[in-house]
Design an enzyme around this catalytic site. Sequence first.
Site, PDB file in Angstrom:
ATOM      1  N   ASP A  72      16.259  17.794  -5.060  1.00 22.68           N
ATOM      2  CA  ASP A  72      14.831  17.551  -4.851  1.00 22.68           C
ATOM      3  C   ASP A  72      13.964  18.699  -5.352  1.00 22.68           C
ATOM      4  OD1 ASP A  72      14.991  15.021  -3.781  1.00 22.68           O
ATOM      5  OD2 ASP A  72      14.752  15.641  -1.714  1.00 22.68           O
ATOM      6  N   ASN A 119       5.302  10.312  -5.577  1.00 28.79           N
ATOM      7  CA  ASN A 119       6.746  10.086  -5.501  1.00 28.79           C
ATOM      8  C   ASN A 119       7.094   9.082  -4.400  1.00 28.79           C
ATOM      9  OD1 ASN A 119       6.383  11.846  -3.260  1.00 28.79           O
ATOM     10  ND2 ASN A 119       8.428  12.682  -3.476  1.00 28.79           N
ATOM     11  N   ARG A 130       1.997  -1.403  -6.074  1.00 23.66           N
ATOM     12  CA  ARG A 130       1.538  -2.360  -5.058  1.00 23.66           C
ATOM     13  C   ARG A 130       0.241  -1.905  -4.406  1.00 23.66           C
ATOM     14  NH1 ARG A 130       7.047  -2.423  -4.177  1.00 23.66           N
ATOM     15  NH2 ARG A 130       6.930  -1.092  -2.321  1.00 23.66           N
ATOM     16  N   ASN A 148      -6.269   5.769   4.179  1.00 28.23           N
ATOM     17  CA  ASN A 148      -5.536   4.510   4.279  1.00 28.23           C
ATOM     18  C   ASN A 148      -5.703   3.773   2.954  1.00 28.23           C
ATOM     19  OD1 ASN A 148      -4.418   2.050   4.802  1.00 28.23           O
ATOM     20  ND2 ASN A 148      -5.563   1.673   6.689  1.00 28.23           N
ATOM     21  N   LYS A 153      -4.270   1.214   1.978  1.00 24.07           N
ATOM     22  CA  LYS A 153      -4.162  -0.239   2.139  1.00 24.07           C
ATOM     23  C   LYS A 153      -5.506  -0.849   2.547  1.00 24.07           C
ATOM     24  CE  LYS A 153       0.735  -0.046   3.135  1.00 24.07           C
ATOM     25  NZ  LYS A 153       1.784  -0.250   4.123  1.00 24.07           N
ATOM     26  N   ALA A 171      15.951   7.587  -3.694  1.00 19.76           N
ATOM     27  CA  ALA A 171      16.858   8.697  -3.985  1.00 19.76           C
ATOM     28  C   ALA A 171      16.334   9.957  -3.317  1.00 19.76           C
ATOM     29  CB  ALA A 171      16.983   8.914  -5.488  1.00 19.76           C
TER      30      ALA A 171
END
Length: 180
Positions: free
Chosen positions: A172, A99, A107, A76, A78, A141
Site C-alpha cells: 500500500d 482509491n 457510480r 455526502n 450521494k 486489494a
Amino acid sequence: MPTDDAGNCLEGVRVLDLTQFEAGPSCTEALAFLGADVVKVENPKGDPGRSSGGAPGADAWYFLQYNANKRSITVNLKDPRGLALLKDMVTKADVFIENYAPGAIERLGLGADVVRGINPAIIYAQVKGFGTGSPYENNLAFDMIAQACGRTMSVTGPKDGPPMKPGPSIGDTGTGMLLA
C-alpha cells in the site's frame, strides 16, 4: 521569505483527496509534505481508518500516520448538494486522487471523464489493486493481497516455510509513494 526548501516545491498546487485507508492517503500525505494544499474529502462517517484501533472518540494512530498536513471536510457525495459542492471544488483543483472500490467513483458520478469535463487541466489519479482488463480488475486489494499477488510473500519467512507477509505494508505505502 522564499526558500530553496524542496518541502515547498508543490506550493500552490491544490489536491482533492478522495482516498481512504493507506495507499491513497500515503500518496496525498507525501504531496502535502511537499507543499501542496491537500483537502481530504471524507464521507459523513469519516475515513474508515479514523477508527481502526483507536480509542473511542479519538482518531486512530493509523489514520494520523497517513493524513498529516491535510485539511479535511466531510461531504455526502450521494446527496446532489454534496456532489455539486465537490464538482465546484474540482473547478479550482489541480489534482484529483481517489482509491475507492472499483467502479465506486463512477457510480458517484465522478469518473475521469466527468471530472476532466469540468476541469480539462486536472490531473486525475487512481489507486487500484488490479489493472483494467485483468481478470481481477473488479476485486478489492489491500496490502496483504498486493504482497501475495506480487510474490513478495513467497521470498520472506523461514527457508522452505510457508509464504509470510513482511512487517511493513510495502504494497500500500509503496504504491502511494510511486503514485506521488
